[in-house]
Each structure stands twice: as C-alpha cells, then as structure tokens.
Write an enzyme that holds these catalytic residues in place. Sequence first.
Site, PDB file in Angstrom:
ATOM      1  N   ASN A  82      45.582 -82.115 131.740  1.00 20.42           N
ATOM      2  CA  ASN A  82      45.041 -80.958 132.458  1.00 20.42           C
ATOM      3  C   ASN A  82      46.184 -79.987 132.732  1.00 20.42           C
ATOM      4  OD1 ASN A  82      43.823 -79.166 134.196  1.00 20.42           O
ATOM      5  ND2 ASN A  82      43.547 -80.630 135.883  1.00 20.42           N
ATOM      6  N   TRP A  83      46.183 -78.884 131.993  1.00 17.77           N
ATOM      7  CA  TRP A  83      47.295 -77.923 132.136  1.00 17.77           C
ATOM      8  C   TRP A  83      47.162 -77.050 133.383  1.00 17.77           C
ATOM      9  CZ3 TRP A  83      47.573 -75.734 126.384  1.00 17.77           C
ATOM     10  CH2 TRP A  83      47.985 -76.769 125.550  1.00 17.77           C
ATOM     11  N   LYS A  84      46.006 -77.110 134.035  1.00 21.86           N
ATOM     12  CA  LYS A  84      45.768 -76.285 135.237  1.00 21.86           C
ATOM     13  C   LYS A  84      46.052 -74.806 134.917  1.00 21.86           C
ATOM     14  CE  LYS A  84      46.531 -80.332 138.061  1.00 21.86           C
ATOM     15  NZ  LYS A  84      46.955 -80.905 139.338  1.00 21.86           N
ATOM     16  N   HIS A  96      37.177 -81.466 140.272  1.00 21.47           N
ATOM     17  CA  HIS A  96      38.606 -81.673 140.536  1.00 21.47           C
ATOM     18  C   HIS A  96      38.892 -81.301 141.994  1.00 21.47           C
ATOM     19  CE1 HIS A  96      42.929 -81.319 140.462  1.00 21.47           C
ATOM     20  NE2 HIS A  96      42.903 -82.056 139.367  1.00 21.47           N
ATOM     21  N   GLU A 132      41.198 -79.762 143.315  1.00 24.07           N
ATOM     22  CA  GLU A 132      41.661 -78.376 143.525  1.00 24.07           C
ATOM     23  C   GLU A 132      40.489 -77.395 143.502  1.00 24.07           C
ATOM     24  OE1 GLU A 132      44.706 -78.462 140.522  1.00 24.07           O
ATOM     25  OE2 GLU A 132      45.831 -79.879 141.749  1.00 24.07           O
ATOM     26  N   GLU A 188      41.120 -90.030 141.284  1.00 28.74           N
ATOM     27  CA  GLU A 188      42.351 -89.307 141.630  1.00 28.74           C
ATOM     28  C   GLU A 188      42.492 -89.243 143.143  1.00 28.74           C
ATOM     29  OE1 GLU A 188      43.650 -86.491 138.262  1.00 28.74           O
ATOM     30  OE2 GLU A 188      42.254 -85.386 139.492  1.00 28.74           O
ATOM     31  N   GLY A 213      50.167 -84.180 142.365  1.00 31.43           N
ATOM     32  CA  GLY A 213      51.312 -83.302 142.586  1.00 31.43           C
ATOM     33  C   GLY A 213      52.420 -83.546 141.584  1.00 31.43           C
ATOM     34  N   SER A 255      49.950 -87.977 139.711  1.00 33.90           N
ATOM     35  CA  SER A 255      51.369 -88.274 139.498  1.00 33.90           C
ATOM     36  C   SER A 255      51.632 -89.317 138.405  1.00 33.90           C
ATOM     37  CB  SER A 255      52.043 -88.667 140.817  1.00 33.90           C
ATOM     38  OG  SER A 255      52.017 -87.561 141.709  1.00 33.90           O
ATOM     39  N   GLY A 275      48.400 -84.184 135.039  1.00 30.33           N
ATOM     40  CA  GLY A 275      48.598 -82.767 135.338  1.00 30.33           C
ATOM     41  C   GLY A 275      50.013 -82.328 134.983  1.00 30.33           C
TER      42      GLY A 275
HETATM   43  P1  PGA Z   1      49.395 -84.447 138.643  1.00 32.69           P
HETATM   44  O1  PGA Z   1      47.895 -83.892 138.645  1.00 32.69           O
HETATM   45  O2  PGA Z   1      49.526 -85.299 137.401  1.00 32.69           O
HETATM   46  O3  PGA Z   1      50.251 -83.241 138.606  1.00 32.69           O
HETATM   47  O4  PGA Z   1      49.556 -85.246 139.889  1.00 32.69           O
HETATM   48  C1  PGA Z   1      46.838 -84.707 138.279  1.00 32.69           C
HETATM   49  C2  PGA Z   1      45.539 -83.955 138.406  1.00 32.69           C
HETATM   50  O5  PGA Z   1      45.428 -83.087 139.285  1.00 32.69           O
HETATM   51  O6  PGA Z   1      44.610 -84.190 137.622  1.00 32.69           O
END
Ligand code: PGA
Length: 241
Positions: free
Chosen positions: A8-10, A96, A98, A162, A168, A205, A225
């Site tokens: 997931n590149w966000k 998600h 976020e 998650e 993060g 993470s 992420g």
């Molecule tokens: P992260 O994000 O690997 O940066 O902790 C994971 C996610 O939000 O899917």
Amino acid sequence: MKKLVAFNWKENPQQIQEAFALADRVEVNAKKYQQVEVVVAPPAVFLLSIAHRLENCQGVACASQDVSLFDGGAHTGEISAQMLSEIGVTYCIVGHSERRAMGESDEMVAKKLLALLDNNIEPILCVGETQKDSEDATWKFIETQLQRALPSVSASVVIAYEPVWAIGGDKEVDLEGAGKVVERIRSFVHETYPQLRVRVVYGGSVHAKNVSEVFDCGVDGVLVGSASLREKDVDIIIASA
Ligand code: PGA
C-alpha cells in the site's frame, strides 16, 4: 495456497517515474518468486499507468486504496468500483484505519465491500483495534468490525488485521498477539460466514527485518505500507513470503 504480499503506497510517491521504478522492482521479484501473489496499491492518479505497466506480469495485481460508495453520478472526487474494474483493478483496500479516521463508518465499509464484489473486485478489508488492550477487549472490537462489514453473499475476501497502534512503519509488532488474532479471525469467519473464502493477512510495521517472523505467525500474507517504498525491503519481503 500462495502467500499474498500487498503493498500500500498510500499518498506516495510524488512522481510517476518513482512509481514506475517501484512497480518495476516489484515485477522483477514477482517473476523470480512465482509462488507469491503480489498486489500493488498505488495512489488513484497513478493506478491506470501502473496497471498498464504491469499488465503482462503474471503474479502481480493492482489494487485501489479506496472506492466510492456509489455506482456513479454527482459525487465529485469519487471513483466507482466499475471504473476500477474497467482499468483492470482486481483488489481494493476498504476500511483502512487512515480512511476510518477520516470518517468512514462500518456501514460505509459494508456498502463499499458489496460494490466491489458486484464488480468482481476482491476486497482487502482492514480491521484492527485502535489501542493496545486485553485479549478479550481486542477481540470484541474486531468481531464487531467484522460483523458489520462482512457480506452474507458467497465471495472471496482478504481480511487484513492491522492493529492501528502498530501502523507507522517502525512500531513494535506484537507477533504472538497478531498470530492469535489472525487465527481467531480465521475460525470466526469459517464458523459464522461459511460461504466466504477468506485469507487473513497481517499489516502494521512489516519490513525487511521482521517479515520472516511475521510469516512464522501463520498469516496468509502481509499488507505493507512504509516499507513498500524502499526497494531493498520490497526484494526481501517478496523473497520471504
Ligand atoms: P505501515 O502501514 O507498514 O507503514 O505500518 C501499514 C498499513 O497502513 O497498511
């Protein structure tokens, strides 16, 4: 069953050339490790270009990071499940943390999930407690999220556990706790939603240094992420699956 590695590149990277470089790195690894199913979720604006770039690469699928609640119409800024399907997207992240933090409710998540299934897109449903808590309280929270989101129709769904406090990129991961929750999700869904075919992955993470241990917890895959933006981590994560 093939292990799933979802990147997931966000809201990254900022430049299309960087996105191409990352996609190419994923492609090289996916060709090398054909026992792994790799999913890449770029920002919406790069999705079509990345889907084209990867279209001849077996073993790599494209995912959207979100989808509209609606089939179409006057909804400025939204992208429908049908539009995603039209450009070759076969997975989509929903719920998600976020997006939930920006106001996405369980009810919206459930509707999005159905819109995706109607368009033959496999949802990657994210669930997870916001704070570290007791095993019982954590499970109650996750069970409620699952009950509110999972459909009564027969379908394939990826569930990403998650824990929000572990997201993060460099937070401490409770591997033992994660393994237990993943197993509990699997048996809960088997018993309560026997019509669903589920794979349960872990996210929060995951990076090059801990990915082997994460796989040792009995997960069907990982949702990554921050580390998905580092080429070396991409190599190691796919190789470890
Ligand atoms: P992260 O994000 O690997 O940066 O902790 C994971 C996610 O939000 O899917």
